[in-house]
Every structure is written in structure tokens, then in C-alpha cells.
Write a protein that holds these residues in place. Sequence first.
Motif, PDB file in Angstrom:
ATOM      1  N   LYS A 153       0.797  -1.129  -0.033  1.00 10.01           N
ATOM      2  CA  LYS A 153       0.054   0.158  -0.250  1.00 10.01           C
ATOM      3  C   LYS A 153       0.819   1.313   0.080  1.00 10.01           C
ATOM      4  CE  LYS A 153      -3.028  -2.557   3.044  1.00 10.01           C
ATOM      5  NZ  LYS A 153      -3.033  -2.462   4.400  1.00 10.01           N
ATOM      6  N   ILE A 154       2.155   1.066   0.464  1.00 11.54           N
ATOM      7  CA  ILE A 154       3.050   2.369   0.257  1.00 11.54           C
ATOM      8  C   ILE A 154       3.565   2.772  -1.118  1.00 11.54           C
ATOM      9  CG2 ILE A 154       5.197   3.236   1.215  1.00 11.54           C
ATOM     10  CD1 ILE A 154       2.791   2.695   3.492  1.00 11.54           C
ATOM     11  N   CYS A 155       4.423   1.696  -1.764  1.00 10.36           N
ATOM     12  CA  CYS A 155       4.679   1.669  -3.053  1.00 10.36           C
ATOM     13  C   CYS A 155       3.902   0.507  -3.777  1.00 10.36           C
ATOM     14  CB  CYS A 155       6.134   1.263  -3.259  1.00 10.36           C
ATOM     15  SG  CYS A 155       7.011   2.351  -2.630  1.00 10.36           S
ATOM     16  N   PRO A 156       2.865   0.954  -4.370  1.00 13.25           N
ATOM     17  CA  PRO A 156       1.994   0.078  -5.018  1.00 13.25           C
ATOM     18  C   PRO A 156       2.727  -0.889  -6.233  1.00 13.25           C
ATOM     19  CG  PRO A 156       0.743   2.238  -5.236  1.00 13.25           C
ATOM     20  CD  PRO A 156       2.428   2.288  -4.636  1.00 13.25           C
ATOM     21  N   TYR A 157       2.127  -2.093  -6.234  1.00  9.48           N
ATOM     22  CA  TYR A 157       2.568  -3.176  -6.994  1.00  9.48           C
ATOM     23  C   TYR A 157       2.670  -2.662  -8.506  1.00  9.48           C
ATOM     24  CZ  TYR A 157       3.608  -7.347  -9.387  1.00  9.48           C
ATOM     25  OH  TYR A 157       4.104  -8.691 -10.335  1.00  9.48           O
ATOM     26  N   SER A 158       1.946  -1.814  -8.986  1.00 12.07           N
ATOM     27  CA  SER A 158       1.949  -1.222 -10.199  1.00 12.07           C
ATOM     28  C   SER A 158       3.211  -0.339 -10.513  1.00 12.07           C
ATOM     29  CB  SER A 158       0.432  -0.531 -10.845  1.00 12.07           C
ATOM     30  OG  SER A 158       0.466   0.561  -9.799  1.00 12.07           O
ATOM     31  N   ALA A 159       3.582   0.104  -9.515  1.00 14.96           N
ATOM     32  CA  ALA A 159       5.000   0.933  -9.598  1.00 14.96           C
ATOM     33  C   ALA A 159       6.121   0.063  -9.878  1.00 14.96           C
ATOM     34  CB  ALA A 159       5.046   1.926  -8.383  1.00 14.96           C
ATOM     35  N   ALA A 160       6.116  -1.043  -9.259  1.00 15.23           N
ATOM     36  CA  ALA A 160       6.997  -2.192  -9.684  1.00 15.23           C
ATOM     37  C   ALA A 160       7.070  -2.489 -11.053  1.00 15.23           C
ATOM     38  CB  ALA A 160       7.145  -3.250  -8.688  1.00 15.23           C
TER      39      ALA A 160
END
Length: 195
Positions: A153-160
Motif C-alpha cells: 500500500k506504500i509503493c503500489p505493485y503497479s509502480a514495480a
Amino acid sequence: TETAAMKIISSNELACHAKDDRDRLLICGWSLGGLLALRLAAKGYGDGIVVFATNARFTRSKEEMDLGWSIAAIRKMMIGLMQNQQDVETRFRHNLFTEAEIEAGLGSKLPFLSSWTNKGLISGLQILRSEEVLSELPMIDCPILVVHGTGDKICPYSAALELVAGLPQAELFTIPDSGHVPFLGREADTVDKLR
């Protein structure tokens, strides 16, 4: 904290490792540390990078909220830290984990609340608010392992996914149903992947 990080970010060279006189250098970073590791890689440092739960730009526009946080949310956290640090840290820590991770007691493995100074936390948020390496990803020419949980929830998976798509030599190690601390409770699997 902020001064040292900003020196690394703005420096064109590092005294500790010149490109011609070093052995292989693996740089690892988690969250903000991962963003700084990417910054070093963009400057040509490191023979390999491992980033955990990070992204190439933390703050995003309203249209990109699936990739990060708004500047307003960061500002609200900074104000909240000045008013009640423990409350902000408690809410943030809850967001580090998925519900299953909370039920499994992973949160108890973190350091005590208030182990960071208020000034240090605000400095980190200031860096997150302004730092970005998204535009420099194509220039990073070393292999990068991106370790990321699908429930972050901090760095969403879509950002990865965005990060891996922008890097020429990236591999994504997805940890299903994991939050922002994907290695916690999964140390053996993570080490096996690194090997």
C-alpha cells in the motif's frame, strides 16, 4: 540524513568508489533506500542493484495514484509528525502490511515506535516528495532485481511493473500477498532468489 542523501543525489562522483578502481559493487535498498540505489545506478555506480518495495518516483498526480502518493498526502504526514509522531507512525506501520501479515504478527518484528527522530522522518518525506529517477531508467546499464509484494500500500505493485518496464536489465521477483516489507518472514526465499 537528508544532507547525506542529498549529497549522494546531487553528486557527480563518489569519493569511496571510482569506476576504474573498484571490485564488483552490489547496491541494495528498501523503499526510500531503493530510490536512492536507483539514483546511484543512474549515475553509473554499482555492478548490480537489488531494490525492495520501491519505485522510481514516489509522488504522483491524481491520474497516477495507482503508482504512488500525492504531494498533499506527504505534506499531511509531515504536519501530522509535528503534532503527534506516534499516531502517524502507528497508522503508517499498519499500512506496511497486508491483513494476513498483521494476523501473522509480522509487525512485531519491526523496531519500536519512535525509534526515528521526527527530523529524520520529515527529512525522508522531503526526499520522497521531490526525488525521481523515472526519466533516467533507460540509462541504467546494470542488472537490477526488483523485489515487490502484490499487496504493497506504500509503493503500489503497479509502480514495480512500471519500474521493471523502464529498466533495460530488470527482473521482477513478485511476492504474492505481501505488503511493503516483502522480505520480512520470507528471508530464506529472498536469499535464494538473490543467489
